[in-house]
Design a protein around this motif. Structure first.
Motif, PDB file in Angstrom:
ATOM      1  N   TYR A   1     -55.575-126.105  63.489  1.00 56.52           N
ATOM      2  CA  TYR A   1     -55.997-127.327  64.180  1.00 56.52           C
ATOM      3  C   TYR A   1     -54.967-127.758  65.209  1.00 56.52           C
ATOM      4  CZ  TYR A   1     -60.274-128.660  61.746  1.00 56.52           C
ATOM      5  OH  TYR A   1     -61.578-128.718  61.310  1.00 56.52           O
ATOM      6  N   ARG A   2     -53.694-127.579  64.876  1.00 65.73           N
ATOM      7  CA  ARG A   2     -52.645-127.953  65.824  1.00 65.73           C
ATOM      8  C   ARG A   2     -52.710-127.091  67.081  1.00 65.73           C
ATOM      9  NH1 ARG A   2     -46.607-126.916  63.903  1.00 65.73           N
ATOM     10  NH2 ARG A   2     -47.330-124.784  64.342  1.00 65.73           N
ATOM     11  N   ASP A   3     -52.959-125.798  66.898  1.00 64.31           N
ATOM     12  CA  ASP A   3     -53.076-124.901  68.050  1.00 64.31           C
ATOM     13  C   ASP A   3     -54.299-125.252  68.897  1.00 64.31           C
ATOM     14  OD1 ASP A   3     -50.838-123.371  67.139  1.00 64.31           O
ATOM     15  OD2 ASP A   3     -52.175-122.432  65.670  1.00 64.31           O
TER      16      ASP A   3
ATOM     17  N   ALA B   1     -55.673-128.196  69.104  1.00 63.47           N
ATOM     18  CA  ALA B   1     -55.373-129.462  69.781  1.00 63.47           C
ATOM     19  C   ALA B   1     -54.496-129.241  71.008  1.00 63.47           C
ATOM     20  CB  ALA B   1     -54.689-130.424  68.811  1.00 63.47           C
ATOM     21  N   LEU B   2     -53.545-128.307  70.920  1.00 63.85           N
ATOM     22  CA  LEU B   2     -52.691-127.986  72.073  1.00 63.85           C
ATOM     23  C   LEU B   2     -53.514-127.366  73.202  1.00 63.85           C
ATOM     24  CD1 LEU B   2     -49.508-126.552  70.305  1.00 63.85           C
ATOM     25  CD2 LEU B   2     -49.704-128.719  71.545  1.00 63.85           C
ATOM     26  N   ILE B   3     -54.451-126.473  72.838  1.00 67.09           N
ATOM     27  CA  ILE B   3     -55.305-125.868  73.862  1.00 67.09           C
ATOM     28  C   ILE B   3     -56.178-126.919  74.535  1.00 67.09           C
ATOM     29  CG2 ILE B   3     -57.218-124.258  74.219  1.00 67.09           C
ATOM     30  CD1 ILE B   3     -56.050-122.532  71.999  1.00 67.09           C
TER      31      ILE B   3
ATOM     32  N   SER C   1     -55.492-130.094  74.789  1.00 67.80           N
ATOM     33  CA  SER C   1     -54.616-130.933  75.618  1.00 67.80           C
ATOM     34  C   SER C   1     -54.386-130.285  76.979  1.00 67.80           C
ATOM     35  CB  SER C   1     -53.284-131.157  74.913  1.00 67.80           C
ATOM     36  OG  SER C   1     -53.469-131.810  73.678  1.00 67.80           O
ATOM     37  N   TYR C   2     -54.185-128.965  76.957  1.00 69.14           N
ATOM     38  CA  TYR C   2     -54.001-128.268  78.236  1.00 69.14           C
ATOM     39  C   TYR C   2     -55.267-128.336  79.087  1.00 69.14           C
ATOM     40  CZ  TYR C   2     -53.842-124.553  81.651  1.00 69.14           C
ATOM     41  OH  TYR C   2     -53.924-123.851  82.829  1.00 69.14           O
ATOM     42  N   THR C   3     -56.442-128.126  78.462  1.00 66.20           N
ATOM     43  CA  THR C   3     -57.687-128.176  79.236  1.00 66.20           C
ATOM     44  C   THR C   3     -57.881-129.544  79.889  1.00 66.20           C
ATOM     45  OG1 THR C   3     -59.009-128.816  77.306  1.00 66.20           O
ATOM     46  CG2 THR C   3     -58.760-126.471  77.735  1.00 66.20           C
ATOM     47  N   TRP C   4     -57.530-130.601  79.173  1.00 64.81           N
ATOM     48  CA  TRP C   4     -57.664-131.947  79.736  1.00 64.81           C
ATOM     49  C   TRP C   4     -56.682-132.173  80.884  1.00 64.81           C
ATOM     50  CZ3 TRP C   4     -60.292-136.700  78.198  1.00 64.81           C
ATOM     51  CH2 TRP C   4     -61.374-136.464  77.344  1.00 64.81           C
TER      52      TRP C   4
END
Length: 337
Positions: free
Chosen positions: A120-122, A124-126, A128-131
């Motif tokens: 889930y953390r990974d 969420a990081l992906i 965050s990058y897309t946003w």
């Protein structure tokens, strides 16, 4: 309105209704099923559904109004906000599809280490990058006043009205589509072709085992043997069809619009306004196809929305039977009186 404009307006209305219904159904499945919420791809699908719903309720109605009235719907502030959203949501949805393909690639190619590589953390990081990636382009465009109503597409989108900014706008548009459409397409092709390679390898292994079994079972009925061979053929075609659908719908829906936007930068080629709106409708059709391609046609989602429908029907049946019983008791009391 001409007959073409009436047809295009009708197409946009149909796309809006189907997109709204399908994406809301995906959202209901996500909220209803705890199993879907536990899965990491559910985050990417939720983000994609969020983008599709926003596109459906914000951009598509204004495009419909632009087709009907042939002018900018609403004031400049509304159009700038919707154009900002269109750039952000389109990029975000493309990158969400790329993220889903990366998730499938890791799950199929690296199955033993999937849970350690895609948590889930990974995810969420992906996301965050897309946003961050998606919002950077509309911020630049809005700050340079490159957002407005474009008559060619009857939409509030990226648009440069100042001739002195033409070179900068051409560079910006090229970089934008290279880092949104082209980047996502490259990721989709790389990851899904790797998945297809692994799927074909496993199919060959299963086929060898199946053929060895059929050879050993000499007394097997011919119909059973024929069904086994047909299942082999379907198994080989299944992965190819799915991956062709993922990549094919992406290209079919987005490529005409992106190519039209790039050709438009050249003042040599004249683009028909009807084709501009058609290419925009094709881009909108991705909002309609995504819920079916990525969610609703999968067994888990089909089971979930069938459970939702059965629950609703059962509840309404219980309520109607209770109402009938209450009416029956009231009639008996009235007769006794």
């Amino acid at each position: 309105m001409s007959i073409w404009e009436v047809i295009l307006a009708f197409v946009v209305v149909v796309l809006m209704l189907v997109a709204l219904l399908a994406n809301v159904l995906v959202l209901l499945c996500f909220l209803y099923s705890s199993d879907i919420r536990k899965q990491v791809p559910g985050l990417f699908i939720l983000n994609l559904t969020f983008c599709n719903l926003l596109m459906t309720v914000s951009n598509m109605p204004l495009t419909l109004a632009g087709i009907i009235y042939k002018r900018q719907p609403g004031g400049d502030h509304i159009c700038h906000a919707v154009g900002f959203l269109e750039t952000f949501l389109t990029t975000n949805s493309m990158l969400s599809m790329a993220a889903l393909s990366i998730d499938r690639w890791i799950a199929v190619v690296f199955p033993l280490s999937y849970h350690s590589k895609m948590r889930y953390r990974d995810a969420a990081l992906i996301l965050s990058y897309t946003w961050l990636h998606s919002i950077s382009f509309p911020i630049v465009a809005a700050s340079l006043s490159w957002v407005g109503f474009h008559h060619l597409y009857a939409s509030c989108t990226l648009y440069n009205k100042r001739p002195e900014d033409r070179t900068q706008f051409v560079i910006f548009t090229g970089v934008f589509h290279a880092l949104s459409f082209l980047l996502s397409l490259v990721i989709l092709c790389f990851t899904y072709l790797k998945v297809l390679k692994v799927a074909r390898f496993h199919c060959k292994r299963i086929d060898v085992i199946t053929m060895q079994t059929l050879v050993l079972l000499v007394d097997i009925h011919p119909s059973v043997r024929e069904r086994c061979l047909e299942e082999q053929k379907r198994r080989r075609q299944r992965a190819t069809k799915k991956i062709s659908t993922f990549i094919g719908t992406f290209i079919l829906c987005f490529a005409p619009y992106v190519i039209t936007r790039l050709i438009e930068l050249s003042s040599v080629v004249h683009i028909n306004s009807h084709w501009g709106i058609i290419s925009k409708c094709l881009a909108y059709s991705k909002v309609v196809s995504d819920p079916f391609v990525y969610s609703l046609l999968r067994n888990q989602y089909r089971k979930t929305w069938k459970d939702i429908i059965n629950k609703i029907l059962k509840r309404s049946s219980i309520n109607s039977s209770a109402l009938t019983s209450e009416t029956h008791n009231r009639n008996i009391l009235q007769l006794n009186e």
